[in-house]
Design an enzyme around this catalytic site. Structure first.
Site, PDB file in Angstrom:
ATOM      1  N   LYS A 113       0.826  -1.211   0.000  1.00 56.39           N
ATOM      2  CA  LYS A 113       0.000   0.000   0.000  1.00 56.39           C
ATOM      3  C   LYS A 113       0.856   1.255   0.000  1.00 56.39           C
ATOM      4  O   LYS A 113       0.537   2.235  -0.661  1.00 56.39           O
ATOM      5  CB  LYS A 113      -0.957   0.004   1.195  1.00 56.39           C
ATOM      6  CG  LYS A 113      -2.141  -0.921   0.987  1.00 56.39           C
ATOM      7  CD  LYS A 113      -3.309  -0.595   1.886  1.00 56.39           C
ATOM      8  CE  LYS A 113      -4.551  -1.305   1.355  1.00 56.39           C
ATOM      9  NZ  LYS A 113      -5.727  -1.109   2.172  1.00 56.39           N
ATOM     10  N   LYS A 193      -4.927  -6.833  -7.263  1.00 55.87           N
ATOM     11  CA  LYS A 193      -5.970  -7.217  -6.316  1.00 55.87           C
ATOM     12  C   LYS A 193      -7.108  -6.199  -6.363  1.00 55.87           C
ATOM     13  O   LYS A 193      -6.876  -4.993  -6.341  1.00 55.87           O
ATOM     14  CB  LYS A 193      -5.383  -7.233  -4.896  1.00 55.87           C
ATOM     15  CG  LYS A 193      -6.423  -7.454  -3.805  1.00 55.87           C
ATOM     16  CD  LYS A 193      -5.816  -7.248  -2.415  1.00 55.87           C
ATOM     17  CE  LYS A 193      -6.566  -6.266  -1.539  1.00 55.87           C
ATOM     18  NZ  LYS A 193      -7.921  -6.514  -1.194  1.00 55.87           N
ATOM     19  N   LYS A 196     -10.842  -1.443  -2.734  1.00 57.84           N
ATOM     20  CA  LYS A 196     -11.556  -0.160  -2.740  1.00 57.84           C
ATOM     21  C   LYS A 196     -10.561   0.965  -2.951  1.00 57.84           C
ATOM     22  O   LYS A 196     -10.801   1.888  -3.716  1.00 57.84           O
ATOM     23  CB  LYS A 196     -12.279   0.026  -1.406  1.00 57.84           C
ATOM     24  CG  LYS A 196     -13.413  -0.942  -1.240  1.00 57.84           C
ATOM     25  CD  LYS A 196     -14.182  -0.641   0.038  1.00 57.84           C
ATOM     26  CE  LYS A 196     -14.348  -1.882   0.870  1.00 57.84           C
ATOM     27  NZ  LYS A 196     -13.296  -2.026   1.888  1.00 57.84           N
TER      28      LYS A 196
HETATM   29  P1  ATP Z   1      -9.021  -1.308   1.096  1.00 54.15           P
HETATM   30  O1  ATP Z   1      -8.507  -1.042  -0.282  1.00 54.15           O
HETATM   31  O2  ATP Z   1      -9.550  -0.072   1.770  1.00 54.15           O
HETATM   32  O3  ATP Z   1      -8.064  -2.115   1.949  1.00 54.15           O
HETATM   33  P2  ATP Z   1     -10.376  -3.695   0.362  1.00 54.15           P
HETATM   34  O4  ATP Z   1     -11.079  -3.612  -0.927  1.00 54.15           O
HETATM   35  O5  ATP Z   1      -9.043  -4.377   0.396  1.00 54.15           O
HETATM   36  O6  ATP Z   1     -10.311  -2.218   0.915  1.00 54.15           O
HETATM   37  P3  ATP Z   1     -11.116  -4.581   2.972  1.00 54.15           P
HETATM   38  O7  ATP Z   1     -12.190  -3.848   3.682  1.00 54.15           O
HETATM   39  O8  ATP Z   1      -9.683  -4.281   3.311  1.00 54.15           O
HETATM   40  O9  ATP Z   1     -11.337  -4.380   1.412  1.00 54.15           O
HETATM   41  O10 ATP Z   1     -11.324  -6.142   3.119  1.00 54.15           O
HETATM   42  C1  ATP Z   1     -12.530  -6.706   3.569  1.00 54.15           C
HETATM   43  C2  ATP Z   1     -12.481  -8.203   3.356  1.00 54.15           C
HETATM   44  O11 ATP Z   1     -12.566  -8.469   1.950  1.00 54.15           O
HETATM   45  C3  ATP Z   1     -11.213  -8.894   3.858  1.00 54.15           C
HETATM   46  O12 ATP Z   1     -11.587 -10.121   4.450  1.00 54.15           O
HETATM   47  C4  ATP Z   1     -10.406  -9.136   2.604  1.00 54.15           C
HETATM   48  O13 ATP Z   1      -9.598 -10.283   2.703  1.00 54.15           O
HETATM   49  C5  ATP Z   1     -11.502  -9.333   1.563  1.00 54.15           C
HETATM   50  N1  ATP Z   1     -11.043  -8.895   0.266  1.00 54.15           N
HETATM   51  C6  ATP Z   1     -10.736  -7.628  -0.084  1.00 54.15           C
HETATM   52  N2  ATP Z   1     -10.342  -7.569  -1.365  1.00 54.15           N
HETATM   53  C7  ATP Z   1     -10.386  -8.845  -1.827  1.00 54.15           C
HETATM   54  C8  ATP Z   1     -10.092  -9.457  -3.085  1.00 54.15           C
HETATM   55  N3  ATP Z   1      -9.665  -8.729  -4.104  1.00 54.15           N
HETATM   56  N4  ATP Z   1     -10.254 -10.795  -3.196  1.00 54.15           N
HETATM   57  C9  ATP Z   1     -10.699 -11.546  -2.153  1.00 54.15           C
HETATM   58  N5  ATP Z   1     -11.000 -11.029  -0.951  1.00 54.15           N
HETATM   59  C10 ATP Z   1     -10.844  -9.708  -0.785  1.00 54.15           C
HETATM   60 MG    MG Z   2      -7.821  -4.231   2.246  1.00 60.03          MG
END
Ligand code: ATP
Ligand code: MG
Length: 325
Positions: A113, A193, A196
């Site tokens: 990140k 990946k 958000k």
């Molecule tokens: P941010 O970018 O703010 O970290 P994020 O999209 O990674 O947001 P999180 O809120 O960090 O989402 O993650 C919430 C859950 O969703 C976690 O259990 C994480 O492992 C899962 N998750 C997030 N992105 C993925 C992905 N691309 N594939 C599978 N699982 C995911």
């Molecule tokens: Mg995340």
């Protein structure tokens, strides 16, 4: 009785990665009567990337509505906003004093990140400590997460063990990650990946015409329409194979290999598949988004339950540390 805990950050609209990687598997586990589920909206975590309060409020609503849209039973389980239970921040401070600096410095997700984001703040660095507090407050044993979170859970166990060692007893319960290896990390529009904070995500609740525009942005190579294509290296195919039926996947695979089938066709099939598979969640999501007071009262009810449990843990921790008599 196993306690399952999952949180989703309110740093953007919930996306396909969150749904397939965290929300759907967690809801599946919550249906087992032997399990008790704790699902929360990690709004404090979202502050590491999102500063705007109005946006955060809107994202919190969308995430709450997503849990409900996928069939989460809030009566049986516990559902809350992290910021409304102040024990999260209190425990995070205590735990940060049990967290070796190099452990955080070596965290893969921080490294990744910090290379990609413009705002690399201390909150982003200490994020795994707040996450440890989220888990340990509720004595959660099972944490269903995507692969990206595995290292953070190892840290939680390490931090909890250090605290327990000082306490001389197992006050904090060591959790187990539960990773569905079939799901893996879901790729975003650009093949990284889906996240958000990378703005490369698919929001399955968008109106059809907007969802279509987003799906069109999925990156593909420049193989001409007539030529055969490699399904296994294509993002559209990967996403399709996560939601379509085995027969549908085989048909698309054959289409790729035969040629005469363009990425535009595959994207249209992906759109249709999403609209069909997610028709019911889309309807429920919109219902809650239009009924804010109902959503709010569900969260407030959950927050009372969460607070009562969090307080039991914090009282024990304060006692060990000499912050209470
Ligand atoms: P941010 O970018 O703010 O970290 P994020 O999209 O990674 O947001 P999180 O809120 O960090 O989402 O993650 C919430 C859950 O969703 C976690 O259990 C994480 O492992 C899962 N998750 C997030 N992105 C993925 C992905 N691309 N594939 C599978 N699982 C995911
Ligand atoms: Mg995340």
């Amino acid at each position: 009785m196993a306690r399952i805990l999952t949180g989703i950050q309110s740093s953007g609209r919930p996306h396909l990665g969150n749904i397939l990687g965290a929300i759907a598997p967690a809801i599946e586990l919550s249906k087992d009567p032997k399990n008790e589920s704790f699902f929360f909206i990690a709004d404090l975590h979202s502050l590491t990337s999102l500063k705007d309060g109005g946006e955060r409020r809107a994202f919190v609503r969308a995430i709450a509505a997503t849990w409900l849209a996928f069939g989460f039973d809030y009566k049986k389980n516990v559902f809350w906003r992290q910021s409304r239970v102040q024990e999260h921040t209190e425990l995070a401070w205590y735990l940060s004093c049990f967290t070796p600096f190099p452990m955080l410095a070596n965290a893969t997700s921080f490294k990744e990140k910090s290379e990609k984001l413009a705002d690399v703040n201390a909150g982003l660095f200490t994020y795994p400590v707040l996450q440890a507090a989220d888990i340990l407050l509720y004595n959660a044993n099972i944490i269903p997460v995507g692969k990206d979170q595995k290292q953070h859970l190892e840290m939680t166990k390490d931090i909890a063990s250090r605290f327990n060692q000082l306490a001389g007893e197992d006050i904090l319960v060591l959790p187990e990650p539960q990773i569905d290896e079939r799901i893996m990390t879901i790729p975003g529009l650009d093949g990284q990946k889906m996240s958000k904070s990378y703005h490369n995500y698919i929001d399955i609740f968008l109106p059809e015409n907007e969802l279509k525009k987003v799906i069109k942005k999925i990156v593909s190579d420049s193989t001409p329409l007539e030529e055969p294509k490699d399904p296994d290296s294509d993002i559209t195919f990967k996403l399709y194979s996560l939601i379509a039926s085995p027969a549908e996947i085989e048909t698309m695979r054959a289409n790729y290999l035969n040629g005469g089938y363009g990425y535009g066709h595959a994207k249209q099939a992906l759109l249709e598949c999403m609209l069909e598979k997610f028709a019911e969640p889309r309807r429920i999501f919109n219902y809650y988004m239009e009924n804010d007071p109902e959503l709010e009262s569900i969260l407030v009810e959950g927050e009372e339950k969460a607070r009562a449990i969090a307080q039991e843990t914090i009282v024990k921790v304060r006692k060990v540390l000499g912050f209470s008599s």
